[in-house]
Design a protein around this motif. Sequence first.
Motif, PDB file in Angstrom:
ATOM      1  N   LYS A 114       0.826  -1.208   0.000  1.00  0.00           N
ATOM      2  CA  LYS A 114       0.000   0.000   0.000  1.00  0.00           C
ATOM      3  C   LYS A 114       0.861   1.259   0.000  1.00  0.00           C
ATOM      4  O   LYS A 114       0.520   2.268  -0.618  1.00  0.00           O
ATOM      5  CB  LYS A 114      -0.913   0.024   1.235  1.00  0.00           C
ATOM      6  CG  LYS A 114      -1.984  -1.035   1.271  1.00  0.00           C
ATOM      7  CD  LYS A 114      -2.760  -0.921   2.576  1.00  0.00           C
ATOM      8  CE  LYS A 114      -3.696  -2.097   2.789  1.00  0.00           C
ATOM      9  NZ  LYS A 114      -4.353  -2.030   4.127  1.00  0.00           N
ATOM     10  N   LEU A 115       2.000   1.187   0.720  1.00  0.00           N
ATOM     11  CA  LEU A 115       2.875   2.351   0.866  1.00  0.00           C
ATOM     12  C   LEU A 115       3.887   2.465  -0.265  1.00  0.00           C
ATOM     13  O   LEU A 115       4.686   3.405  -0.288  1.00  0.00           O
ATOM     14  CB  LEU A 115       3.612   2.265   2.210  1.00  0.00           C
ATOM     15  CG  LEU A 115       2.743   2.344   3.470  1.00  0.00           C
ATOM     16  CD1 LEU A 115       3.560   1.971   4.706  1.00  0.00           C
ATOM     17  CD2 LEU A 115       2.145   3.737   3.624  1.00  0.00           C
ATOM     18  N   ALA A 116       3.881   1.487  -1.179  1.00  0.00           N
ATOM     19  CA  ALA A 116       4.821   1.466  -2.322  1.00  0.00           C
ATOM     20  C   ALA A 116       6.273   1.465  -1.859  1.00  0.00           C
ATOM     21  O   ALA A 116       7.133   2.144  -2.434  1.00  0.00           O
ATOM     22  CB  ALA A 116       4.556   2.648  -3.251  1.00  0.00           C
ATOM     23  N   ILE A 117       6.547   0.689  -0.814  1.00  0.00           N
ATOM     24  CA  ILE A 117       7.915   0.538  -0.303  1.00  0.00           C
ATOM     25  C   ILE A 117       8.461  -0.809  -0.788  1.00  0.00           C
ATOM     26  O   ILE A 117       7.801  -1.844  -0.620  1.00  0.00           O
ATOM     27  CB  ILE A 117       7.937   0.608   1.240  1.00  0.00           C
ATOM     28  CG1 ILE A 117       7.546   2.024   1.701  1.00  0.00           C
ATOM     29  CG2 ILE A 117       9.308   0.234   1.792  1.00  0.00           C
ATOM     30  CD1 ILE A 117       7.411   2.169   3.199  1.00  0.00           C
ATOM     31  N   PRO A 118       9.652  -0.842  -1.389  1.00  0.00           N
ATOM     32  CA  PRO A 118      10.209  -2.100  -1.919  1.00  0.00           C
ATOM     33  C   PRO A 118      10.332  -3.173  -0.841  1.00  0.00           C
ATOM     34  O   PRO A 118      10.861  -2.920   0.244  1.00  0.00           O
ATOM     35  CB  PRO A 118      11.590  -1.680  -2.431  1.00  0.00           C
ATOM     36  CG  PRO A 118      11.474  -0.211  -2.696  1.00  0.00           C
ATOM     37  CD  PRO A 118      10.532   0.314  -1.652  1.00  0.00           C
ATOM     38  N   HIS A 119       9.824  -4.359  -1.163  1.00  0.00           N
ATOM     39  CA  HIS A 119       9.874  -5.484  -0.236  1.00  0.00           C
ATOM     40  C   HIS A 119       9.809  -6.779  -1.048  1.00  0.00           C
ATOM     41  O   HIS A 119       9.407  -6.771  -2.217  1.00  0.00           O
ATOM     42  CB  HIS A 119       8.698  -5.425   0.747  1.00  0.00           C
ATOM     43  CG  HIS A 119       7.355  -5.533   0.086  1.00  0.00           C
ATOM     44  ND1 HIS A 119       6.785  -4.492  -0.610  1.00  0.00           N
ATOM     45  CD2 HIS A 119       6.469  -6.576  -0.002  1.00  0.00           C
ATOM     46  CE1 HIS A 119       5.612  -4.870  -1.092  1.00  0.00           C
ATOM     47  NE2 HIS A 119       5.401  -6.133  -0.749  1.00  0.00           N
ATOM     48  N   PRO A 120      10.219  -7.905  -0.455  1.00  0.00           N
ATOM     49  CA  PRO A 120      10.196  -9.163  -1.208  1.00  0.00           C
ATOM     50  C   PRO A 120       8.768  -9.609  -1.527  1.00  0.00           C
ATOM     51  O   PRO A 120       7.855  -9.419  -0.726  1.00  0.00           O
ATOM     52  CB  PRO A 120      10.872 -10.166  -0.249  1.00  0.00           C
ATOM     53  CG  PRO A 120      11.596  -9.339   0.749  1.00  0.00           C
ATOM     54  CD  PRO A 120      10.809  -8.077   0.883  1.00  0.00           C
ATOM     55  N   GLU A 121       8.612 -10.187  -2.705  1.00  0.00           N
ATOM     56  CA  GLU A 121       7.321 -10.805  -3.058  1.00  0.00           C
ATOM     57  C   GLU A 121       7.028 -11.898  -2.042  1.00  0.00           C
ATOM     58  O   GLU A 121       7.873 -12.760  -1.769  1.00  0.00           O
ATOM     59  CB  GLU A 121       7.439 -11.391  -4.468  1.00  0.00           C
ATOM     60  CG  GLU A 121       6.183 -12.039  -4.990  1.00  0.00           C
ATOM     61  CD  GLU A 121       6.417 -12.679  -6.348  1.00  0.00           C
ATOM     62  OE1 GLU A 121       5.796 -13.723  -6.607  1.00  0.00           O
ATOM     63  OE2 GLU A 121       7.234 -12.136  -7.133  1.00  0.00           O
ATOM     64  N   THR A 122       5.835 -11.862  -1.455  1.00  0.00           N
ATOM     65  CA  THR A 122       5.512 -12.743  -0.329  1.00  0.00           C
ATOM     66  C   THR A 122       4.233 -13.523  -0.597  1.00  0.00           C
ATOM     67  O   THR A 122       3.235 -12.959  -1.070  1.00  0.00           O
ATOM     68  CB  THR A 122       5.351 -11.913   0.967  1.00  0.00           C
ATOM     69  OG1 THR A 122       6.561 -11.175   1.211  1.00  0.00           O
ATOM     70  CG2 THR A 122       5.080 -12.817   2.166  1.00  0.00           C
ATOM     71  N   HIS A 123       4.257 -14.825  -0.288  1.00  0.00           N
ATOM     72  CA  HIS A 123       3.100 -15.701  -0.509  1.00  0.00           C
ATOM     73  C   HIS A 123       2.874 -16.576   0.728  1.00  0.00           C
ATOM     74  O   HIS A 123       3.801 -16.857   1.487  1.00  0.00           O
ATOM     75  CB  HIS A 123       3.331 -16.620  -1.715  1.00  0.00           C
ATOM     76  CG  HIS A 123       3.676 -15.891  -2.975  1.00  0.00           C
ATOM     77  ND1 HIS A 123       2.720 -15.448  -3.860  1.00  0.00           N
ATOM     78  CD2 HIS A 123       4.888 -15.538  -3.498  1.00  0.00           C
ATOM     79  CE1 HIS A 123       3.316 -14.845  -4.882  1.00  0.00           C
ATOM     80  NE2 HIS A 123       4.621 -14.890  -4.692  1.00  0.00           N
ATOM     81  N   VAL A 124       1.637 -17.008   0.883  1.00  0.00           N
ATOM     82  CA  VAL A 124       1.339 -18.023   1.886  1.00  0.00           C
ATOM     83  C   VAL A 124       1.944 -19.341   1.407  1.00  0.00           C
ATOM     84  O   VAL A 124       1.752 -19.731   0.247  1.00  0.00           O
ATOM     85  CB  VAL A 124      -0.186 -18.167   2.093  1.00  0.00           C
ATOM     86  CG1 VAL A 124      -0.481 -19.282   3.103  1.00  0.00           C
ATOM     87  CG2 VAL A 124      -0.796 -16.853   2.543  1.00  0.00           C
ATOM     88  N   ALA A 125       2.679 -20.027   2.287  1.00  0.00           N
ATOM     89  CA  ALA A 125       3.406 -21.232   1.867  1.00  0.00           C
ATOM     90  C   ALA A 125       2.482 -22.340   1.379  1.00  0.00           C
ATOM     91  O   ALA A 125       2.868 -23.141   0.522  1.00  0.00           O
ATOM     92  CB  ALA A 125       4.272 -21.740   3.018  1.00  0.00           C
TER      93      ALA A 125
END
Length: 379
Positions: A114-125
Amino acid sequence: MKNILVIGYSSRNIACSANTAGYNVYAIDAFCDRDLENNTCKCHALMEEDIHEVDREEIVRIMDSFKTDFDGVVLGSGFEKLERDIFECPVLNNSVRQMEIVSDKKRFAKELQKLAIPHPETHVATNPPQINTPMILKPAIGGGGIFNKIVTSTDELEYQIDNICKTGNFNPDELILQEVVHGNAASVSMISNGNQATAIAVNEQLIGIPWLTNMPFAYCGNITPMQTPYEKEMIGICEKLCKHFKLKGSNGMDFIITEKGPVILEINARFQGSLDSVEIATGINLFQAHVDAFNGKLPEKPKYQRWGGRTIIYASEKPITISKQISEVFGKGRFADIPKSGYEAYLDDPVVSILAEGNSRNDVMGHMKEQAKMLHKIL
């Protein structure tokens, strides 16, 4: 405020900082190491109990055994979500609701998007994407990197989910899958009052260091300061996040510095493992700064006075029992988290921390390597 209760899985660094600041410190801790005992009026060890099974009634019983009225409570790692209604004094921590958002990597990733801050692509395992490149499986909350596993296929993912759930007592839906981000591990130590924040230090993170551990993603300590051209950008991100989540007190943000810039991994909305190296490098007392922040007062950004470091040695080759001879060696050097004689560190358990200061990163790293080499000969 005079009598402080600190509760945490490993709370020695918080207790020592509070004691240095002039408080009467009481602690509930997993280990009650020698230096924790030496810096508290009383401490209670949870080693005889399953720390994950310690409930509110047990905490109340232990507090009553101290026979002391507390002026404030600080909750460290492992106890950040303890119910606050069991305390009759102020709890100097972020709220349980804040902790639930920032400590859950799934929810945190959504906020970062939402904040457009770079972060790793994250998924539920348990609902992964097509695995075309290596990805990292980890607990959504906590873990210290100990349970993190690289997976390269769906079959390997299923195997490692089962493995982590058995060894770490997790449920499959408590695990996440993230893209692997390559770069240098770093953190930023912040003090915030809910509206504004001050950056105290940028720290190098030591992760999976071979002469300290065999676990490739285990947290092994910090060196402060970390010199990086991305310092201002990282601090800007941290200030934005402190304000967005209305964080108070001491908070830490973990980053990977890639070739394209910093990528944030997580927030530790509590005292962090970098406390020692930050205090050595800056001369600031982080506990007092933390208390002041809850009264709305922020420190000025301190200047670095030297380099500081802390490393953690793990039992990487075999289980280790601390003999009287080893305990005496710990008492003579600049060590921390010093176990008592008879303490048994099982394979991959932490044994002791090494502290260092110097006029350069090389000074600090060189000293810690020498001390680790010496300890490996006697452990």
